[in-house]
Motif scaffolding. Structure first.
Motif: not given
Ligand code: NAD
Length: 357
Positions: A44, A100, A129
């Motif tokens: 990101t 993401s 997954t």
């Molecule tokens: P994200 O990936 O959007 O991360 C949220 C924010 O936190 C981003 O700005 C990221 O850069 C930051 N971040 C991440 N790790 C960090 C760290 N260690 N230190 C500091 N900042 C950090 O959030 P998420 O909850 O991991 O993912 C959500 C997305 O994933 C949704 O779109 C959801 O639908 C999808 N998802 C998909 C599946 C699947 O199986 N396809 C499963 C779960 C979630």
């Protein structure tokens, strides 16, 4: 011991997991093991520096960094990333970040068959997954495809210490939701049930410490281990009411992903409890609680996570529409879905009421 009349189907998914503090040191070796030598690193914008460090670590084995991953994989970003992968002649993607970023790597793999090496930094579990999602014209399409399952996952707890305590709490509750629904899935099987119960136990104990001491590597290791188990559960068996509701609330009202899971989970669990007693006793046992729904609510509250949909920006006027959308198409849940039942559940989640049993 499982019951005598034991019948199930279990598709094991092929992925290699390397887990442990410092395992990022094995990155180049693992890229080579994939037979790849031209990695496109994804992140990101927030994690651009981290992406750059990964590319530097790979040296000549990295062909570039694409740092525009955002939530829910908008098609425009996916197309840009696909073009960049093609233009640079990439032969694999390295996704460093949360769901993401992994989701963006999956969007590339879906049309190119490039293998993915995922380095998760949250507890979302997407790396385990074969589920992809792409958002076009405001609608998120999802599907399952074996091509998008990351081939290798490096879980290094060191990379999670920068995750802010609140993201840690809600992302961890998101992973617990995968475990809870796996326990009463229509495809439930004894192996995944053991994995899911252990996932809840590891996440609950890890998160309680993580929010107090974000840099504690033992707590981070426990939570990340639990998140791996949550991702495995999500990837192996189908989900139910809770995931459907969160998908509706996220998609239609643009509510934040992990926070929505955190708020809805105790209420979806309370709704389903009477129809899935065995699953509920396993959830309660893993939490060391009397009741699954109350245990989940108490855990979220003790982590300082949000407990009401109102706090996430939903309005009382949205509740009828949310209930209508949630019952529009039929889907599996141990307790049948009724419009009145879902409307009442949403009201409880909106108010942040503690489940009554
Ligand atoms: P994200 O990936 O959007 O991360 C949220 C924010 O936190 C981003 O700005 C990221 O850069 C930051 N971040 C991440 N790790 C960090 C760290 N260690 N230190 C500091 N900042 C950090 O959030 P998420 O909850 O991991 O993912 C959500 C997305 O994933 C949704 O779109 C959801 O639908 C999808 N998802 C998909 C599946 C699947 O199986 N396809 C499963 C779960 C979630």
């Amino acid at each position: 011991m499982p019951a005598f009349d034991l019948r199930f189907v279990y598709d094991m998914l092929p992925s290699r997991v390397v887990f442990g503090v410092g395992c990022l040191d094995k990155l180049s070796e693992e890229i080579e093991r994939l037979g790849a030598s031209r990695a496109l690193v994804l992140s990101t914008p927030d994690q651009s520096d981290q992406g750059r460090k990964i590319a530097d670590r790979l040296g000549a084995r990295a062909v570039g960094l694409f740092d525009k991953a955002v939530m829910h994989v908008p098609i425009k970003i996916a197309e840009q990333a696909r073009e960049q992968a093609k233009a640079l002649g990439a032969d694999c993607c390295v996704a460093v970040g949360g769901g993401s970023t992994t989701g963006l790597a999956k969007a590339i793999a879906l049309v190119s068959t490039l293998p993915i090496l995922a380095i998760p930094t949250t507890y979302a579990g997407s790396e385990m997954t074969p589920i992809w999602g792409i958002t076009e014209d405001g609608l998120k399409k999802t599907g399952r495809d074996p091509r998008v399952l990351p081939r290798t996952v490096l879980y290094d707890p060191t990379l999670t210490v920068t995750m802010p305590p609140m993201l840690s709490a809600t992302s961890g509750m998101n992973s617990i939701a995968h475990c809870v629904e796996a326990l009463y899935s229509k495809d439930a099987n004894p192996i995944i049930s053991m994995i899911a119960e252990e996932g809840i136990r590891a996440l609950a104990s890890g998160l309680s410490m993580v929010v107090k001491e974000p840099a504690n590597l033992e707590a981070r290791s426990n939570a990340l281990y639990g998140a791996w188990l949550g991702g495995l559960s999500l990837g192996a068996v189908g989900m139910a009411l809770h995931h459907k509701l969160c998908h509706t609330l996220g998609g239609t009202f643009n509510l934040p992903h992990a926070e929505t899971h955190t708020v809805v989970l105790p209420h979806a669990t309370a709704y389903t409890a009477s129809a899935a007693p065995e699953a509920m006793s396993r959830v309660a046992r893993a939490l060391g609680a009397e009741s699954a729904a109350q245990g989940l609510y108490n855990l979220a509250a003790s982590l300082g996570a949000p407990t009401s949909l109102a706090a996430l920006g939903l309005t009382a006027a949205d509740l009828d529409k949310a209930a209508d959308i949630a019952v529009q198409s039929p889907y599996y849940n141990p307790r049948p879905i009724t419009r009145d039942g879902i409307r009442a559940l949403l009201q409880d989640a909106f108010d942040g009421r503690r489940p009554s049993q």
